[in-house]
Scaffold this active site. Sequence first.
Site, PDB file in Angstrom:
ATOM      1  N   TYR A 198      61.430  -9.514   2.812  1.00 11.30           N
ATOM      2  CA  TYR A 198      62.132  -9.180   1.567  1.00 11.30           C
ATOM      3  C   TYR A 198      62.244  -7.676   1.369  1.00 11.30           C
ATOM      4  O   TYR A 198      61.286  -6.935   1.653  1.00 11.30           O
ATOM      5  CB  TYR A 198      61.386  -9.776   0.374  1.00 11.30           C
ATOM      6  N   LYS A 207      28.359 -14.917 -10.174  1.00 12.38           N
ATOM      7  CA  LYS A 207      29.432 -15.088 -11.164  1.00 12.38           C
ATOM      8  C   LYS A 207      30.763 -15.297 -10.444  1.00 12.38           C
ATOM      9  O   LYS A 207      30.865 -15.046  -9.241  1.00 12.38           O
ATOM     10  CB  LYS A 207      29.481 -13.872 -12.079  1.00 12.38           C
TER      11      LYS A 207
HETATM   12  C1  LIG Z   1      28.664  -8.235 -11.496  1.00 14.51           C
HETATM   13  C2  LIG Z   1      27.414  -7.642 -11.986  1.00 14.51           C
HETATM   14  C3  LIG Z   1      26.433  -7.217 -11.088  1.00 14.51           C
HETATM   15  C4  LIG Z   1      26.635  -7.218  -9.590  1.00 14.51           C
HETATM   16  O1  LIG Z   1      27.456  -6.128  -9.230  1.00 14.51           O
HETATM   17  P1  LIG Z   1      27.807  -5.817  -7.717  1.00 14.51           P
HETATM   18  O2  LIG Z   1      28.576  -4.545  -7.787  1.00 14.51           O
HETATM   19  O3  LIG Z   1      28.648  -6.953  -7.246  1.00 14.51           O
HETATM   20  O4  LIG Z   1      26.536  -5.722  -6.986  1.00 14.51           O
HETATM   21  C5  LIG Z   1      25.232  -6.756 -11.598  1.00 14.51           C
HETATM   22  N1  LIG Z   1      25.020  -6.712 -12.933  1.00 14.51           N
HETATM   23  C6  LIG Z   1      25.954  -7.096 -13.834  1.00 14.51           C
HETATM   24  C7  LIG Z   1      25.646  -7.010 -15.286  1.00 14.51           C
HETATM   25  C8  LIG Z   1      27.176  -7.571 -13.394  1.00 14.51           C
HETATM   26  O5  LIG Z   1      28.092  -7.938 -14.284  1.00 14.51           O
END
Ligand SMILES: *Cc1c(COP(=O)(O)O)cnc(C)c1O
Length: 362
Positions: free
Chosen positions: A254, A35
């Site tokens: 800054y 994702k």
């Molecule tokens: C993002 C996600 C994962 C993966 O999580 P990590 O902590 O990156 O391993 C697994 N399951 C769902 C439903 C997610 O949204």
Amino acid sequence: MPRPIEALIHHDALVHNLAQARSRALGARVWAVVKANAYGHGIERVYEALRGADGFALLDLAEASALRQLGWRGPVLLLEGCFEPRDLELCSRLNLWHTVHQDAQIDWLGRHKTQQPHRVFLKLNSGMNRLGFAPCAFRAAWTRLNALPQVDEISLMTHFSDADGAGGVAAQLATFERATEGLSGERCLANSAAVLRHAQAAAADWVRPGIMVYGSAPDHPQHTAAHWGVRPTMTLRAQVIALQQLAPGDTVGYGNTFSAAQPMRIGVVACGYADGYPRHAGSGTPVLVDGMRTRTVGRVSMDMITVDLTALPQAGLGSEVTLWGQGPQGTVLPIDEVAASAQTVAYELMCALAPRVPVRIA
Ligand SMILES: *Cc1c(COP(=O)(O)O)cnc(C)c1O
């Protein structure tokens, strides 16, 4: 010459980390979670390295299409399912498996016309209170789905809220066991933290590792990526483009937030928050210069940061600066350390890599 900054995506590290996930998954099939454009790495850049996964999990329909276009014919899972009824057409056309986490999605399925029944992952809210059916409503949802001609296999899924922390997974596991007792279907529970820390407990038919595949420890600082045997898959590197000599009392950047206590040599680096470097990383955030560890001084600006070269007399214009990831000669600056200095997590830094940074597969 283009501005001297680039990101590298490390093919071999992705392959290695996926193998680590598999070896810890106790025989479960592995969804590579891609994702957010593969956690900022770029789906098309990680695809070759992660083809050894049993499937790809993501949530954006355009990303799912991109995977099919890359030639992936195996399972693709939409982790948030469909957002509107029309999305089911794409699921039918591209053979996408999708999560069902609320009644509206079952209504849409019931009205959907398809030749090919869909594989769905029915999600239980076991305590995260984000997506999923409450335990008392889960069985009814399963029964409804099971009665639909549009539905083929139903798998059972939940998501842990504290697999990386002190809370662990026991309470949610017990809720899952109770809510799914006697229901047929493959089980899918563990994210990276559960795969690494609670593998026995969260053993199932599928696991869903994300962050570990990208070389970060989900439970940093309790454990490091090296402890879990995963390697950086993204390097952000730039060069020193200017030098400054500070006298005691001089400030840098800054807001004059950093003031030299003694004479200092400062390197100005071609990387700032507009490249995705976190603005909240305060003075003292670790960096590598020519593979040697030093620290930032002063505030991060849009296009530059400043680093302490006082103890690195051989460093100068053009010196390679590793902001995170793999440095020269096998050196490593864990992204988790940079994230901690900015009060955030590696996930956010990876996802925030800015479009203006050129990316290469290395
Ligand atoms: C993002 C996600 C994962 C993966 O999580 P990590 O902590 O990156 O391993 C697994 N399951 C769902 C439903 C997610 O949204």
